[in-house]
Write a protein that holds these residues in place. Structure first.
Motif, PDB file in Angstrom:
ATOM      1  N   ALA A 226      51.108  89.525  12.197  1.00  0.00           N
ATOM      2  CA  ALA A 226      52.024  90.110  11.786  1.00  0.00           C
ATOM      3  C   ALA A 226      52.207  91.274  13.082  1.00  0.00           C
ATOM      4  O   ALA A 226      53.371  91.555  13.504  1.00  0.00           O
ATOM      5  CB  ALA A 226      51.692  91.287  10.590  1.00  0.00           C
ATOM      6  N   PHE A 227      51.231  91.735  13.600  1.00  0.00           N
ATOM      7  CA  PHE A 227      51.394  92.511  14.924  1.00  0.00           C
ATOM      8  C   PHE A 227      52.039  91.816  16.111  1.00  0.00           C
ATOM      9  O   PHE A 227      53.058  92.623  16.706  1.00  0.00           O
ATOM     10  CB  PHE A 227      49.934  92.999  15.377  1.00  0.00           C
ATOM     11  CG  PHE A 227      49.943  94.038  16.248  1.00  0.00           C
ATOM     12  CD1 PHE A 227      50.459  95.292  16.093  1.00  0.00           C
ATOM     13  CD2 PHE A 227      49.204  93.864  17.534  1.00  0.00           C
ATOM     14  CE1 PHE A 227      50.585  96.395  17.081  1.00  0.00           C
ATOM     15  CE2 PHE A 227      49.252  94.917  18.406  1.00  0.00           C
ATOM     16  CZ  PHE A 227      49.969  95.896  18.519  1.00  0.00           C
ATOM     17  N   ARG A 228      51.520  90.757  16.032  1.00  0.00           N
ATOM     18  CA  ARG A 228      51.969  89.841  17.375  1.00  0.00           C
ATOM     19  C   ARG A 228      53.631  89.642  17.314  1.00  0.00           C
ATOM     20  O   ARG A 228      54.492  89.964  18.106  1.00  0.00           O
ATOM     21  CB  ARG A 228      51.406  88.621  17.508  1.00  0.00           C
ATOM     22  CG  ARG A 228      51.921  87.655  18.723  1.00  0.00           C
ATOM     23  CD  ARG A 228      51.357  86.581  18.937  1.00  0.00           C
ATOM     24  NE  ARG A 228      51.125  85.344  17.802  1.00  0.00           N
ATOM     25  CZ  ARG A 228      50.249  85.347  17.035  1.00  0.00           C
ATOM     26  NH1 ARG A 228      48.975  85.851  17.203  1.00  0.00           N
ATOM     27  NH2 ARG A 228      50.336  84.304  16.355  1.00  0.00           N
ATOM     28  N   GLY A 229      54.011  89.450  16.040  1.00  0.00           N
ATOM     29  CA  GLY A 229      55.634  89.363  15.649  1.00  0.00           C
ATOM     30  C   GLY A 229      56.268  90.721  15.758  1.00  0.00           C
ATOM     31  O   GLY A 229      57.264  90.868  16.270  1.00  0.00           O
ATOM     32  N   TYR A 230      55.623  91.795  15.340  1.00  0.00           N
ATOM     33  CA  TYR A 230      55.989  93.026  15.651  1.00  0.00           C
ATOM     34  C   TYR A 230      56.470  93.526  17.127  1.00  0.00           C
ATOM     35  O   TYR A 230      57.388  93.716  17.380  1.00  0.00           O
ATOM     36  CB  TYR A 230      55.319  94.138  14.917  1.00  0.00           C
ATOM     37  CG  TYR A 230      55.787  95.447  15.119  1.00  0.00           C
ATOM     38  CD1 TYR A 230      56.786  96.034  14.516  1.00  0.00           C
ATOM     39  CD2 TYR A 230      55.056  96.333  15.780  1.00  0.00           C
ATOM     40  CE1 TYR A 230      57.431  97.488  14.581  1.00  0.00           C
ATOM     41  CE2 TYR A 230      55.589  97.800  15.963  1.00  0.00           C
ATOM     42  CZ  TYR A 230      56.622  98.218  15.413  1.00  0.00           C
ATOM     43  OH  TYR A 230      57.133  99.373  15.493  1.00  0.00           O
ATOM     44  N   LEU A 231      55.513  93.050  17.832  1.00  0.00           N
ATOM     45  CA  LEU A 231      55.632  93.484  19.306  1.00  0.00           C
ATOM     46  C   LEU A 231      56.733  92.429  19.703  1.00  0.00           C
ATOM     47  O   LEU A 231      57.749  93.027  20.656  1.00  0.00           O
ATOM     48  CB  LEU A 231      54.293  92.909  20.217  1.00  0.00           C
ATOM     49  CG  LEU A 231      53.125  93.907  19.734  1.00  0.00           C
ATOM     50  CD1 LEU A 231      51.862  93.662  20.750  1.00  0.00           C
ATOM     51  CD2 LEU A 231      53.418  95.283  19.919  1.00  0.00           C
ATOM     52  N   LYS A 232      56.951  91.354  19.586  1.00  0.00           N
ATOM     53  CA  LYS A 232      57.832  90.699  20.084  1.00  0.00           C
ATOM     54  C   LYS A 232      59.127  91.039  19.240  1.00  0.00           C
ATOM     55  O   LYS A 232      60.293  91.006  20.084  1.00  0.00           O
ATOM     56  CB  LYS A 232      57.777  88.965  19.553  1.00  0.00           C
ATOM     57  CG  LYS A 232      56.401  88.332  20.212  1.00  0.00           C
ATOM     58  CD  LYS A 232      56.328  88.398  21.796  1.00  0.00           C
ATOM     59  CE  LYS A 232      57.504  87.498  22.517  1.00  0.00           C
ATOM     60  NZ  LYS A 232      57.354  87.600  23.948  1.00  0.00           N
ATOM     61  N   SER A 233      59.381  91.503  18.082  1.00  0.00           N
ATOM     62  CA  SER A 233      60.727  91.925  17.646  1.00  0.00           C
ATOM     63  C   SER A 233      61.155  93.074  18.517  1.00  0.00           C
ATOM     64  O   SER A 233      62.117  93.516  18.822  1.00  0.00           O
ATOM     65  CB  SER A 233      60.383  92.518  16.184  1.00  0.00           C
ATOM     66  OG  SER A 233      59.660  93.362  15.985  1.00  0.00           O
ATOM     67  N   LEU A 234      60.115  93.876  18.923  1.00  0.00           N
ATOM     68  CA  LEU A 234      60.541  95.243  19.721  1.00  0.00           C
ATOM     69  C   LEU A 234      60.950  94.719  20.987  1.00  0.00           C
ATOM     70  O   LEU A 234      61.921  95.391  21.634  1.00  0.00           O
ATOM     71  CB  LEU A 234      59.059  96.062  19.857  1.00  0.00           C
ATOM     72  CG  LEU A 234      58.700  96.836  18.857  1.00  0.00           C
ATOM     73  CD1 LEU A 234      57.531  97.663  19.188  1.00  0.00           C
ATOM     74  CD2 LEU A 234      59.853  97.582  18.233  1.00  0.00           C
ATOM     75  N   GLU A 235      60.287  93.658  21.840  1.00  0.00           N
ATOM     76  CA  GLU A 235      61.014  93.277  22.894  1.00  0.00           C
ATOM     77  C   GLU A 235      62.253  92.563  22.759  1.00  0.00           C
ATOM     78  O   GLU A 235      62.983  92.843  23.984  1.00  0.00           O
ATOM     79  CB  GLU A 235      60.067  91.897  23.470  1.00  0.00           C
ATOM     80  CG  GLU A 235      58.624  92.363  24.163  1.00  0.00           C
ATOM     81  CD  GLU A 235      58.006  91.149  24.870  1.00  0.00           C
ATOM     82  OE1 GLU A 235      57.344  91.489  25.925  1.00  0.00           O
ATOM     83  OE2 GLU A 235      58.272  90.042  24.378  1.00  0.00           O
ATOM     84  N   ALA A 236      62.603  92.056  21.706  1.00  0.00           N
ATOM     85  CA  ALA A 236      64.018  91.487  21.398  1.00  0.00           C
ATOM     86  C   ALA A 236      64.782  92.487  21.486  1.00  0.00           C
ATOM     87  O   ALA A 236      66.061  92.209  21.485  1.00  0.00           O
ATOM     88  CB  ALA A 236      64.102  90.527  20.070  1.00  0.00           C
ATOM     89  N   GLN A 237      64.488  93.705  21.367  1.00  0.00           N
ATOM     90  CA  GLN A 237      65.478  94.956  21.230  1.00  0.00           C
ATOM     91  C   GLN A 237      66.184  95.276  22.620  1.00  0.00           C
ATOM     92  O   GLN A 237      66.868  95.966  22.802  1.00  0.00           O
ATOM     93  CB  GLN A 237      64.969  95.958  20.742  1.00  0.00           C
ATOM     94  CG  GLN A 237      64.728  95.701  19.080  1.00  0.00           C
ATOM     95  CD  GLN A 237      64.030  97.067  18.302  1.00  0.00           C
ATOM     96  OE1 GLN A 237      64.118  98.186  19.021  1.00  0.00           O
ATOM     97  NE2 GLN A 237      63.260  97.061  17.342  1.00  0.00           N
ATOM     98  N   GLY A 238      65.481  94.812  23.611  1.00  0.00           N
ATOM     99  CA  GLY A 238      65.896  94.957  25.078  1.00  0.00           C
ATOM    100  C   GLY A 238      64.990  95.725  25.975  1.00  0.00           C
ATOM    101  O   GLY A 238      65.318  95.795  27.248  1.00  0.00           O
ATOM    102  N   LYS A 239      63.872  96.267  25.464  1.00  0.00           N
ATOM    103  CA  LYS A 239      62.996  97.121  26.281  1.00  0.00           C
ATOM    104  C   LYS A 239      61.466  96.350  26.368  1.00  0.00           C
ATOM    105  O   LYS A 239      60.995  95.910  25.245  1.00  0.00           O
ATOM    106  CB  LYS A 239      62.996  98.454  25.894  1.00  0.00           C
ATOM    107  CG  LYS A 239      64.108  99.404  26.178  1.00  0.00           C
ATOM    108  CD  LYS A 239      64.030 100.681  25.496  1.00  0.00           C
ATOM    109  CE  LYS A 239      65.254 101.354  25.647  1.00  0.00           C
ATOM    110  NZ  LYS A 239      65.174 102.909  25.208  1.00  0.00           N
TER     111      LYS A 239
END
Length: 253
Positions: free
Chosen positions: A127-140
């Motif tokens: 879940a944490f790994r997915g959360y970090l990648k979802s943040l990256e996908a926001q553009g920063k």
């Protein structure tokens, strides 16, 4: 920019020890604390915290877990948790968005004695790994830091053979951290010090472990690949006492 991460094992306790002097002497731009064990209204911050914006995520259970970030820059947005009910009751994740990156302060669950919480820990890692990648996908790009409760390699703890099946050094937890790096993140301490041994951030209170440096490196700064050109230094500060952990630092250009 200087960032500091520190599991203080109780902010109220550490405030009565070395934390105020540490802030005065090191002057971090971002100070990320884990295992705060308090709600913000229970903590009287001293003058050393003047000039910082304070943000907290406390556990539902009183006196347990919890994280906080103190920032000289006011963030654009602050998010408590990962947006997952099954993982957000223990106050373990706090995200601050800035102009040029997202900062995630994390206190990862411990697998506990006899690895009795390992199945939950493995769910957390995914879940944490997915959360970090979802943040990256926001553009920063993302910076994550905190007590990850895992020693990744054998050089990250003093006694790897004796602890092969212990919480924090199980094959499963180590593989979980490997998967995090393979997802595009860099362990900044190993970026600068790939082969350094006897560099630890946590020591048991038992048996004089800290004095003998029988420790573990379980506190990290990790960054997205896009931030690697800005990396200037990463360090561990074992001389700073006040907790069973010591601070770890990251400097960005």
């Amino acid at each position: 920019m200087k960032l500091v991460s520190w599991n203080v094992n109780g902010i109220r306790s550490c405030l009565g020890k070395t934390l105020p002097d540490f802030i005065s002497s090191h002057q971090p731009d971002l100070l990320c604390l884990q295992e705060t064990k308090a709600r913000p209204e229970q903590v009287e911050l001293p003058l050393e915290f003047a000039g910082y914006h304070a943000h907290w995520n406390a556990a539902v259970k009183p006196g347990y877990s919890g994280v906080a970030v103190f920032s000289r820059r006011e963030p654009i947005r602050v998010t408590q948790g990962m947006g997952l009910d099954e993982h957000d009751r223990e106050g373990r994740v706090l995200t601050l968005e800035f102009d040029d990156f997202q900062l995630v302060n994390v206190y990862t669950p411990n697998a506990q004695n006899e690895l009795r919480r390992l199945p939950y820990r493995m769910e957390w890692d995914i879940a944490f790994r997915g959360y970090l990648k979802s943040l990256e996908a926001q553009g920063k790009p993302v910076i994550f830091c905190g007590d990850l409760n895992v020693a990744h390699q054998e050089i990250d703890l003093a006694r790897p053979k004796a602890n092969r099946f212990s919480a924090g050094f199980s094959d499963e937890e180590r593989a979980g951290f490997s998967a995090l790096l393979e997802a595009g993140f860099t362990d900044t301490f190993r970026h600068f010090h790939p082969d350094r041994t006897e560099a630890y951030s946590w020591w048991s209170f038992r048996g004089g472990a800290r004095g003998r440096n029988v420790g573990w490196r379980i506190d990290y700064f990790g960054v997205s690949e896009a931030l690697k050109p800005r990396l200037k230094n990463a360090a561990i500060l074992p001389e700073i006492t006040g907790s069973d952990h010591c601070p770890v630092t990251l400097e960005l250009g």
